[in-house]
Design a protein around this motif. Sequence first.
Motif, PDB file in Angstrom:
ATOM      1  N   ASP A 199       0.828  -1.311  -0.109  1.00  0.00           N
ATOM      2  CA  ASP A 199      -0.016   0.082  -0.010  1.00  0.00           C
ATOM      3  C   ASP A 199       0.803   1.289  -0.050  1.00  0.00           C
ATOM      4  N   ILE A 200       2.007   1.293   0.614  1.00  0.00           N
ATOM      5  CA  ILE A 200       3.096   2.378   0.539  1.00  0.00           C
ATOM      6  C   ILE A 200       3.597   2.497  -0.715  1.00  0.00           C
ATOM      7  N   PHE A 201       4.357   1.521  -1.044  1.00  0.00           N
ATOM      8  CA  PHE A 201       5.476   1.528  -2.048  1.00  0.00           C
ATOM      9  C   PHE A 201       4.944   1.365  -3.683  1.00  0.00           C
ATOM     10  N   THR A 202       3.847   0.898  -3.637  1.00  0.00           N
ATOM     11  CA  THR A 202       3.399   0.630  -5.070  1.00  0.00           C
ATOM     12  C   THR A 202       3.319   1.822  -5.741  1.00  0.00           C
ATOM     13  N   TYR A 203       3.717   2.088  -7.055  1.00  0.00           N
ATOM     14  CA  TYR A 203       3.607   3.310  -7.817  1.00  0.00           C
ATOM     15  C   TYR A 203       4.760   4.226  -7.035  1.00  0.00           C
ATOM     16  N   PHE A 204       5.644   3.961  -6.297  1.00  0.00           N
ATOM     17  CA  PHE A 204       6.501   4.803  -5.700  1.00  0.00           C
ATOM     18  C   PHE A 204       5.948   5.713  -4.503  1.00  0.00           C
ATOM     19  N   GLY A 205       4.651   5.494  -4.372  1.00  0.00           N
ATOM     20  CA  GLY A 205       3.702   6.256  -3.389  1.00  0.00           C
ATOM     21  C   GLY A 205       3.062   7.525  -4.211  1.00  0.00           C
ATOM     22  N   LEU A 206       3.056   7.398  -5.551  1.00  0.00           N
ATOM     23  CA  LEU A 206       2.585   8.325  -5.960  1.00  0.00           C
ATOM     24  C   LEU A 206       0.905   8.781  -5.954  1.00  0.00           C
ATOM     25  N   GLY A 207       0.259   7.730  -5.940  1.00  0.00           N
ATOM     26  CA  GLY A 207      -1.122   7.657  -5.923  1.00  0.00           C
ATOM     27  C   GLY A 207      -1.688   8.278  -4.830  1.00  0.00           C
ATOM     28  N   CYS A 208      -3.044   8.808  -5.149  1.00  0.00           N
ATOM     29  CA  CYS A 208      -3.998   9.112  -3.755  1.00  0.00           C
ATOM     30  C   CYS A 208      -4.321   7.943  -2.945  1.00  0.00           C
ATOM     31  N   ARG A 209      -4.349   6.912  -3.466  1.00  0.00           N
ATOM     32  CA  ARG A 209      -4.416   5.665  -2.767  1.00  0.00           C
ATOM     33  C   ARG A 209      -3.333   5.099  -1.895  1.00  0.00           C
ATOM     34  N   ASN A 210      -2.098   5.633  -2.002  1.00  0.00           N
ATOM     35  CA  ASN A 210      -1.140   5.129  -1.449  1.00  0.00           C
ATOM     36  C   ASN A 210      -1.004   5.577   0.103  1.00  0.00           C
ATOM     37  N   VAL A 211      -0.696   4.684   0.881  1.00  0.00           N
ATOM     38  CA  VAL A 211      -0.500   5.112   2.204  1.00  0.00           C
ATOM     39  C   VAL A 211       0.790   6.139   2.489  1.00  0.00           C
ATOM     40  N   SER A 212       0.328   7.517   2.969  1.00  0.00           N
ATOM     41  CA  SER A 212       1.491   8.233   2.958  1.00  0.00           C
ATOM     42  C   SER A 212       1.588   8.662   4.459  1.00  0.00           C
ATOM     43  N   LYS A 213       0.828   8.135   5.296  1.00  0.00           N
ATOM     44  CA  LYS A 213       0.954   8.514   6.824  1.00  0.00           C
ATOM     45  C   LYS A 213       0.248   7.324   7.607  1.00  0.00           C
ATOM     46  N   ILE A 214       0.835   6.919   8.823  1.00  0.00           N
ATOM     47  CA  ILE A 214       0.433   6.011   9.613  1.00  0.00           C
ATOM     48  C   ILE A 214       0.057   6.605  10.997  1.00  0.00           C
ATOM     49  N   TYR A 215      -0.984   6.013  11.745  1.00  0.00           N
ATOM     50  CA  TYR A 215      -1.142   6.475  12.985  1.00  0.00           C
ATOM     51  C   TYR A 215      -0.868   5.356  13.825  1.00  0.00           C
ATOM     52  N   ILE A 216       0.039   5.634  14.982  1.00  0.00           N
ATOM     53  CA  ILE A 216       0.382   4.521  15.828  1.00  0.00           C
ATOM     54  C   ILE A 216      -0.047   4.924  17.292  1.00  0.00           C
ATOM     55  N   PRO A 217       0.064   3.593  18.110  1.00  0.00           N
ATOM     56  CA  PRO A 217      -0.090   3.875  19.583  1.00  0.00           C
ATOM     57  C   PRO A 217       1.178   4.638  20.136  1.00  0.00           C
ATOM     58  N   GLU A 218       1.002   5.228  21.334  1.00  0.00           N
ATOM     59  CA  GLU A 218       1.992   5.807  21.917  1.00  0.00           C
ATOM     60  C   GLU A 218       3.252   5.112  22.105  1.00  0.00           C
ATOM     61  N   ASP A 219       3.003   3.863  22.391  1.00  0.00           N
ATOM     62  CA  ASP A 219       4.164   2.790  22.808  1.00  0.00           C
ATOM     63  C   ASP A 219       4.507   2.082  21.680  1.00  0.00           C
ATOM     64  N   TYR A 220       4.165   2.337  20.536  1.00  0.00           N
ATOM     65  CA  TYR A 220       4.365   1.555  19.166  1.00  0.00           C
ATOM     66  C   TYR A 220       5.889   0.943  19.174  1.00  0.00           C
ATOM     67  N   ASP A 221       6.129  -0.463  18.622  1.00  0.00           N
ATOM     68  CA  ASP A 221       7.456  -0.919  18.540  1.00  0.00           C
ATOM     69  C   ASP A 221       7.575  -0.706  17.006  1.00  0.00           C
ATOM     70  N   PHE A 222       8.604  -0.101  16.552  1.00  0.00           N
ATOM     71  CA  PHE A 222       8.762   0.029  15.097  1.00  0.00           C
ATOM     72  C   PHE A 222       9.325  -1.247  14.366  1.00  0.00           C
ATOM     73  N   GLU A 223      10.002  -2.204  15.117  1.00  0.00           N
ATOM     74  CA  GLU A 223      10.686  -3.361  14.656  1.00  0.00           C
ATOM     75  C   GLU A 223      10.152  -4.185  13.791  1.00  0.00           C
ATOM     76  N   PRO A 224       8.830  -4.560  14.137  1.00  0.00           N
ATOM     77  CA  PRO A 224       7.955  -5.335  13.129  1.00  0.00           C
ATOM     78  C   PRO A 224       7.486  -4.621  11.978  1.00  0.00           C
ATOM     79  N   PHE A 225       7.260  -3.252  11.990  1.00  0.00           N
ATOM     80  CA  PHE A 225       6.890  -2.400  10.928  1.00  0.00           C
ATOM     81  C   PHE A 225       8.015  -2.478  10.031  1.00  0.00           C
ATOM     82  N   PHE A 226       9.393  -2.209  10.418  1.00  0.00           N
ATOM     83  CA  PHE A 226      10.429  -2.155   9.451  1.00  0.00           C
ATOM     84  C   PHE A 226      10.617  -3.466   8.735  1.00  0.00           C
ATOM     85  N   LYS A 227      10.304  -4.534   9.652  1.00  0.00           N
ATOM     86  CA  LYS A 227      10.500  -6.001   8.876  1.00  0.00           C
ATOM     87  C   LYS A 227       9.661  -6.127   7.930  1.00  0.00           C
ATOM     88  N   GLY A 228       8.524  -5.597   7.940  1.00  0.00           N
ATOM     89  CA  GLY A 228       7.208  -5.924   6.921  1.00  0.00           C
ATOM     90  C   GLY A 228       7.574  -4.975   5.633  1.00  0.00           C
TER      91      GLY A 228
END
Length: 342
Positions: A199-228
């Motif tokens: 959802d983020i990288f298809t079309y290099f993020g240039l489409g209006c349907r590309n995810v350009s922002k994420i909302y995360i909990p205050e204690d979010y662990d980014f490690e699984p995100f970056f692995k994804g």
Amino acid sequence: MQIKDRINAFVKLGKFLREIKVEDEIEDEIEMILRKAEAENGWFTQENIKFTLKSWGEALSKENLQQWVSNYDIEETEPKQVAIIMAGNIPLVGFHDFLSVLITGNKVLAKLSSNDKTLLPFLAKQLISIEPEFKNYIELTEGRLKDFDAVIATGSNNTARYFDYYFGKYPNIIRKNRNSVAVLTGNETKEDLKNLADDIFTYFGLGCRNVSKIYIPEDYDFEPFFKGMFSWKEIIHNHKYINNYDYNKAVYLMDSFPLLDNEFMLLKEDSGFSSPISVVFFERYTSKYAVKKMLEAQSENIQCLVTKAGLPNEIPFGKAQNPELWDYADGVDTVDFLLKIH
């Protein structure tokens, strides 16, 4: 030409697109078209164009088209001439408008984007070869628009003001900047996050349907995100993408903005939505109620909401760039608009 004839023509076009063997050698004419489109716009890589063609091939099934039009009372009336001002941020971004105008029995007058002036003429040619009557219903131009009854225009917030000025007296749909967001809870699976990377990288993020922002909990662990995200690590080898990555990283570091960096994407805490290429903004939330309120307040800026948090109008991870025919840009029902033109 009756509605059933128009549906059948697009079903056959879908079959043609599905039969393009994207993994194998493809026909010379198609390969030439793809290379020409890429030469005209460096963001239109072979992979991105083939993804678009495959997506439309799957969307234009008999079942999908019949389900879509069954929601409307499409009568055979005198066709209206509908001007479509095409955007050019991703391949064939205006094809849904093109399809909607023709399926309702109206005529297309499309002003092609200078960034995407090869692919739509190619598909229009195929459609006319399938159903020759469409020849009198399709006009594509790069010049000035004249003699039309309604307008569908897609552009930036800036160009939307000009569209409003020039086309305000006509029935119109004028689309502005929108971006898509994801809400993460920390309970996402590996597969969810891998799909989010699409959802983020298809079309290099240039489409209006590309995810350009994420909302995360205050204690979010980014490690699984970056692995994804790791499944898209090869994106950094595209020269246009890496130029943007290097530039944005340098600008942010010079301004001393804190960044999270995995060497092919940047995460920046920011309340905005329209992040630059290679950058994803993030914002923290305190509760599901709080993020729901934030999304409601920003609904005019949001195209898609990707999550499985149980929020209104959410779509699953990995589906942002695979909309259904009845998923309308900006939530404006294009077919309903076209059927009400007088």
